[in-house]
Motif scaffolding. Structure first.
Motif, short mmCIF file in Angstrom:
data_model
loop_
_atom_site.label_atom_id
_atom_site.label_comp_id
_atom_site.label_asym_id
_atom_site.label_seq_id
_atom_site.Cartn_x
_atom_site.Cartn_y
_atom_site.Cartn_z
N ILE A 36 34.96 33.63 52.39
CA ILE A 36 33.53 33.46 52.18
C ILE A 36 33.19 34.28 50.95
CG2 ILE A 36 31.21 33.78 53.13
CD1 ILE A 36 32.97 31.84 54.76
N ALA A 37 32.45 33.65 50.03
CA ALA A 37 32.11 34.34 48.78
C ALA A 37 30.65 34.14 48.43
CB ALA A 37 32.99 33.82 47.65
N ARG A 38 30.07 35.16 47.85
CA ARG A 38 28.72 35.07 47.30
C ARG A 38 28.87 35.00 45.78
NH1 ARG A 38 26.31 39.40 49.26
NH2 ARG A 38 25.39 38.28 51.00
N HIS A 39 28.35 33.93 45.21
CA HIS A 39 28.39 33.78 43.75
C HIS A 39 27.38 34.73 43.12
CE1 HIS A 39 30.14 29.42 43.97
NE2 HIS A 39 30.81 30.28 44.70
N ALA A 40 27.51 34.94 41.84
CA ALA A 40 26.60 35.84 41.13
C ALA A 40 25.15 35.39 41.25
CB ALA A 40 27.00 35.94 39.66
N ASP A 41 24.92 34.08 41.46
CA ASP A 41 23.54 33.58 41.61
C ASP A 41 23.00 33.74 43.02
OD1 ASP A 41 24.81 31.58 43.07
OD2 ASP A 41 24.38 29.99 41.65
N GLY A 42 23.82 34.27 43.95
CA GLY A 42 23.39 34.51 45.32
C GLY A 42 23.81 33.45 46.32
N ALA A 43 24.28 32.30 45.88
CA ALA A 43 24.72 31.23 46.79
C ALA A 43 25.98 31.67 47.52
CB ALA A 43 24.98 29.93 46.03
N GLY A 83 37.83 37.63 53.79
CA GLY A 83 39.10 37.01 53.46
C GLY A 83 39.56 37.34 52.05
N PRO A 84 40.47 36.49 51.59
CA PRO A 84 41.05 35.32 52.24
C PRO A 84 41.88 35.71 53.46
CG PRO A 84 41.58 35.34 49.88
CD PRO A 84 40.96 36.65 50.22
N ASP A 129 43.74 26.22 45.12
CA ASP A 129 44.36 27.55 45.06
C ASP A 129 43.28 28.59 45.36
OD1 ASP A 129 45.40 30.03 44.27
OD2 ASP A 129 46.41 29.21 42.52
N ILE A 130 43.33 29.16 46.55
CA ILE A 130 42.29 30.11 46.96
C ILE A 130 42.34 31.38 46.11
CG2 ILE A 130 43.44 31.39 48.81
CD1 ILE A 130 40.71 30.61 50.39
N GLY A 131 43.51 31.75 45.63
CA GLY A 131 43.62 32.91 44.75
C GLY A 131 42.91 32.68 43.42
N ALA A 132 43.04 31.47 42.88
CA ALA A 132 42.34 31.14 41.64
C ALA A 132 40.83 31.13 41.86
CB ALA A 132 42.81 29.78 41.12
N ALA A 133 40.39 30.61 43.01
CA ALA A 133 38.96 30.61 43.32
C ALA A 133 38.45 32.05 43.42
CB ALA A 133 38.70 29.86 44.62
N GLN A 134 39.21 32.90 44.08
CA GLN A 134 38.83 34.31 44.23
C GLN A 134 38.69 34.96 42.85
OE1 GLN A 134 41.63 36.61 46.52
NE2 GLN A 134 40.24 38.33 46.72
N GLY A 135 39.66 34.71 41.98
CA GLY A 135 39.62 35.28 40.63
C GLY A 135 38.42 34.79 39.84
#
Length: 124
Positions: free
Chosen positions: A107-114, A96-97, A78-84
């Motif tokens: 494409i997402a940047r996590h809080a740790d920078g990855a 996106g999405p 679930d891309i919406g759950a991943a976004q949340g």
């Protein structure tokens, strides 16, 4: 591990992103490693890709590859759950999405920078 309750996982599979000079010459190795002859080839902009088992092979000019370089591709339920989850834990959505050749993509940047690519694969 934060939290104590079990929840349904959002990420169902991780694809290792591998930059190769030539898809045709690389396929034998990755098909053998994955134990499959099932190869899904497609293009995304100027990049030629092949999805082989747990590998996502990318071929293209160095500047084009630099533009799409990511830590890994995560296949999600679930891309919406991943976004949340990402925004709720201090990360940010970079793209996106939006629709892509294999389903909804972001494409997402996590809080740790990855930086990760997320795909909610369409059935079929």
């Amino acid at each position: 591990m934060p939290g104590t309750s079990e929840t349904m996982p959002v990420v169902r599979e991780v694809l290792a992103r591998v930059e190769v000079e030539n898809l045709d010459t690389a396929l034998e190795t990755y098909c053998s490693l994955a134990g499959t002859t099932d190869v899904r080839r497609f293009r995304f902009g100027d990049i030629e890709l092949a999805w082989v088992g747990p590998f996502l092979l990318l071929a293209g000019a160095p500047p084009d590859l630099e533009r799409v370089r990511r830590t890994a591709t995560l296949l999600v339920t679930d891309i919406g759950a991943a976004q949340g989850t990402i925004t709720g834990t201090g990360g940010e959505i970079l793209e996106g999405p939006a629709h892509a050749p294999n389903g909804a993509r972001m494409i997402a940047r996590h809080a740790d920078g990855a930086v990760f690519e997320y795909i909610e694969v369409q059935a079929g």
